[in-house]
Design an enzyme around this catalytic site. Structure first.
Site, PDB file in Angstrom:
ATOM      1  N   ASN A 222       0.813  -1.163  -0.010  1.00 13.57           N
ATOM      2  CA  ASN A 222       0.124   0.260  -0.061  1.00 13.57           C
ATOM      3  C   ASN A 222       0.902   1.308  -0.007  1.00 13.57           C
ATOM      4  O   ASN A 222       0.464   2.527  -0.272  1.00 13.57           O
ATOM      5  CB  ASN A 222      -0.824   0.075   1.186  1.00 13.57           C
ATOM      6  CG  ASN A 222      -0.197   0.193   2.297  1.00 13.57           C
ATOM      7  OD1 ASN A 222       0.747  -0.770   2.821  1.00 13.57           O
ATOM      8  ND2 ASN A 222      -0.562   1.167   3.296  1.00 13.57           N
ATOM      9  N   HIS A 223       2.110   1.214   0.349  1.00 14.85           N
ATOM     10  CA  HIS A 223       3.076   2.311   0.336  1.00 14.85           C
ATOM     11  C   HIS A 223       3.745   2.709  -0.978  1.00 14.85           C
ATOM     12  O   HIS A 223       4.411   3.543  -1.316  1.00 14.85           O
ATOM     13  CB  HIS A 223       4.048   2.279   1.368  1.00 14.85           C
ATOM     14  CG  HIS A 223       3.334   2.885   2.849  1.00 14.85           C
ATOM     15  ND1 HIS A 223       3.899   4.041   2.959  1.00 14.85           N
ATOM     16  CD2 HIS A 223       2.787   1.980   3.611  1.00 14.85           C
ATOM     17  CE1 HIS A 223       3.355   4.233   4.440  1.00 14.85           C
ATOM     18  NE2 HIS A 223       2.821   2.896   4.816  1.00 14.85           N
ATOM     19  N   ASN A 679      14.906  33.411   6.478  1.00 15.09           N
ATOM     20  CA  ASN A 679      15.678  34.238   5.716  1.00 15.09           C
ATOM     21  C   ASN A 679      15.016  35.235   4.839  1.00 15.09           C
ATOM     22  O   ASN A 679      15.888  35.841   4.308  1.00 15.09           O
ATOM     23  CB  ASN A 679      16.337  33.063   4.821  1.00 15.09           C
ATOM     24  CG  ASN A 679      15.299  32.454   3.751  1.00 15.09           C
ATOM     25  OD1 ASN A 679      14.215  32.565   3.917  1.00 15.09           O
ATOM     26  ND2 ASN A 679      15.904  31.396   2.906  1.00 15.09           N
TER      27      ASN A 679
END
Length: 700
Positions: A222-223, A679
């Site tokens: 499923n990943h 920044n």
């Protein structure tokens, strides 16, 4: 002496029992939080559905923004993909000292890859793309269900989830041997995400797959899904390791994943799938599905709308309403709010689901056309609404049934109760009982089922009268010492033989010192990590907890009983944890059995860089939804630079807060933007954004 021995024995048994109880509680915390996080995917589905139902772009910027939210990446045809990912045009500099690949691969090159990765070297992007190109060509020739026989090799080794933990793969090969003509392997999906070396694992496995195509078999997990990779780390890992060609590599991985086989049959008697089965699992249908069409199982497969004529007029951004054949009023896609006002009653579930599906599909087509996105590739899937399959009408049944077959085998979990029901915890697949297992085994004349998908403390676990075996190969999954990894070997008799291990040297040494449970030091370390995660979860629901506590505080004293505290916490978090047993680790001891809940919640502090500029309620919302936010940001970040503009950030929060019914002022969002633009370059680095809100205890 006899009395002393009995006393020592009693003390030791109590000590071991307490350790076991602590170990089980720690495990429950980890597992409950992991499965609760699966609900984030459902929230994200609901968010996209909300966008498609309610958001009406008024400017070109908003149109571009919404199109990127709904469509992930460019669509490529076969030739276009190969041209886009052209590796032959890349030059490898003379200064490159890493491994080099030439095709066809030979075993020495795979061994060189192993040694290079042990030395933390990186494979050049040219070779990565070349390897993916060759792997894709090979996978396209394979059936949906691979067939393995113990007749041609001494045994077959089945490995479970690895999740980017390269040390576990090294240890498996060290203990069991490298793939060879006499050493067959079946890897059962979930190679990526969570761990930091998913890329190296895939490169090694693909290399061995090409060298030993008859001995190495890879199932899809499923990943192995683009949308899951955006959330759980693989996409981020690729972009960090390959800053120049990362986008091309990700696109190739996305395409390779959808060609991975769905299951493996060993000797026609043992079925190996990643998640599980359901009462509608049909192996004959699985063999015939065009698996490559499902790039993301979390996105419904695109349907042809030949029976619906949707007219979209972009001239002057105006549209007119019409009527369908039945005389019912329909509204053009450019007027979303008018369309949603015509929604049928939700009590009529079938009628409501039809309306949702039609609305969503129209909005998808509308967003595509507004963004001038080509619909030329018929196989590219798109987002669809999360509608229960039982509510779909028959014309779409065949298409949706194919999708459900894949979803079930990738996402399902076994349970001890009979029957088959929707897997509400994960948000996909089902819970299947022993009767469902028995039915499928008898139907296809199988002996037992091997699956993975769930972390187990010992690395493996039998259930359903030893007819279902879960194998999990990622040791120390939650924390160092939290679990063992394991693999299983099957010979011609198909009797499973298990090998357990822990890849971390420290955890391995401690575990060998004391076989009974976890050693005290290791338990303390794992416990600390578990309770830290639990405190994060508690903080993320501060507002809901206050409301729950006040329901028990009728006199507004700011104090409630510890028993009411436990009941209220479970009513909010729904984790199913033994809160009364966990209370000493979460709540300071009191003499009168009462808790000052406001001061307790204050102790669940958030450390961030500019706390004075950010609303407390906003911090809580960010923390509760940070996983969804990161996924959305990665979709918005079209060039994978890791940066998004201020305007994109504001639009995201505007939509998200509206969807979650959260009142957030523009001033609060602007303060948040300024505070995390460290920044001052006018862009937001959302990796730093997420890091800025890491929860720690004030006492630490």
């Amino acid at each position: 002496a006899f009395k002393a021995a009995v006393l020592i024995q009693q003390w030791y048994r109590r000590y071991v029992a307490r350790l076991e109880m602590r170990r089980r509680c720690t495990w429950r915390i980890f597992q409950s939080i992991e499965y609760a996080c699966e609900q984030d995917q459902i929230k994200l589905h609901n968010f996209f559905t909300y966008l498609m139902d309610h958001f009406t772009p008024s400017t070109n910027k908003e149109r571009d923004f919404i199109s990127r939210m709904l469509v992930s990446g460019e669509s490529f045809k076969e030739a276009e993909l190969e041209k886009y990912c052209d590796y032959e045009s890349m030059e490898v500099p003379d200064s490159y000292t890493g491994p080099r690949l030439s095709f066809p691969l030979v075993p020495d090159q795979a061994t060189a890859l192993l040694e290079a990765f042990k030395q933390k070297q990186q494979l050049h992007a040219r070779y990565v793309l070349n390897l993916l190109h060759e792997t894709r060509k090979h996978l396209k020739q394979l059936p949906n269900i691979s067939h393995v026989s113990t007749r041609y090799s001494e045994e077959v080794t089945v490995c479970g989830d690895l999740h980017g933990q390269l040390d576990d793969l090294f240890l498996i090969f060290y203990k069991n041997g490298l793939p060879s003509p006499s050493k067959s392997y079946v890897f059962n999906g979930d190679y990526v995400d969570r761990g930091k070396q998913s890329l190296e694992i895939l490169i090694i496995l693909f290399a061995f797959l090409l060298i030993y195509p008859k001995e190495v078999h890879l199932n899809r997990g499923n990943h192995e899904d683009h949308m899951v990779n955006l959330r759980y780390g693989f996409a981020k890992e690729v972009m960090q390791k390959y800053k120049v060609h990362g986008k091309k590599i990700l696109k190739m991985f996305q395409n390779v994943f959808c060609w991975l086989p769905l299951a493996t049959l060993i000797d026609q008697k043992v079925l190996v799938v990643h998640g599980g089965i359901s009462d509608t699992t049909d192996l004959d249908m699985l063999e015939k599905i065009q698996r490559h069409k499902f790039i993301s199982v979390l996105r419904g497969k695109k349907r042809k709308e030949s029976n619906r004529n949707v007219e979209i007029q972009e001239t002057n951004e105006k549209s007119e309403a019409g009527t369908d054949k039945a005389g019912n009023e329909t509204v053009s896609s450019l007027s979303l709010q008018s369309q949603t006002s015509q929604a049928p009653s939700i009590t009529n579930r079938l009628e409501f689901s039809k309306w949702i599906r039609q609305t969503v599909q129209e909005q998808i087509e509308w967003c595509r056309k507004l963004a001038d996105i080509s619909d030329s590739e018929e196989e590219e899937p798109t987002f669809s609404s999360v509608v229960s399959l039982t509510e779909l009408d028959s014309p779409c049944w065949t298409c949706q049934e194919e999708w459900k077959q894949i979803l079930d085998i990738l996402w399902s979990d076994p349970v001890s109760q009979e029957g088959c029901r929707v897997n509400t915890v994960r948000g996909g697949g089902c819970y299947f009982g022993p009767d469902v297992t028995q039915k499928i085994l008898e139907k296809y004349n199988l002996q037992f089922l091997i699956r993975s998908h769930e972390c187990k403390q010992e690395g493996y676990e039998f259930c359903h009268n030893r007819k279902v075996l879960t194998i999990f190969s990622a040791s120390n999954y939650y924390e160092i010492g939290s679990n063992r990894g394991a693999y299983v070997k099957l010979g011609p008799d198909l009797v499973p033989h298990f090998v357990q291990y822990q890849a971390n040297k420290t955890a391995h040494t401690l575990t060998m010192t004391q076989r009974q449970g976890f050693p005290l030091g290791l338990i303390s370390r794992v416990e600390e990590s578990a309770f830290r995660a639990l405190r994060e979860k508690l903080f993320a629901h501060t507002s809901a907890l206050i409301s729950a506590f006040k329901a028990y505080d009728k006199d507004n004293t700011g104090r409630i009983t510890l028993s009411n505290w436990a009941t209220a916490v479970e009513s909010v978090l729904h984790l199913g944890l033994p809160w009364r047993m966990l209370r000493p680790q979460l709540v300071p001891s009191t003499t009168d059995g009462m808790l000052e809940y406001k001061s307790w919640l204050d102790d669940l502090a958030v450390e961030q860089r500019s706390q004075e500029h950010i609303q407390t309620s906003l911090l809580e919302v960010i923390y509760r939804n940070r996983s969804n936010l990161e996924t959305i940001f990665r979709i918005i970040d079209k060039d994978n630079s890791g940066l998004i503009s201020f305007e994109e950030f504001r639009q995201t929060w505007k939509l998200f807060s509206s969807h979650m019914n959260i009142e957030l002022t523009d001033e609060g969002i602007n303060d948040l933007v300024r505070s995390i633009d460290f920044n001052k370059d006018g862009n937001i680095d959302f990796n730093e954004f997420l890091e800025a809100f890491r929860l720690v205890r004030q006492s630490q």
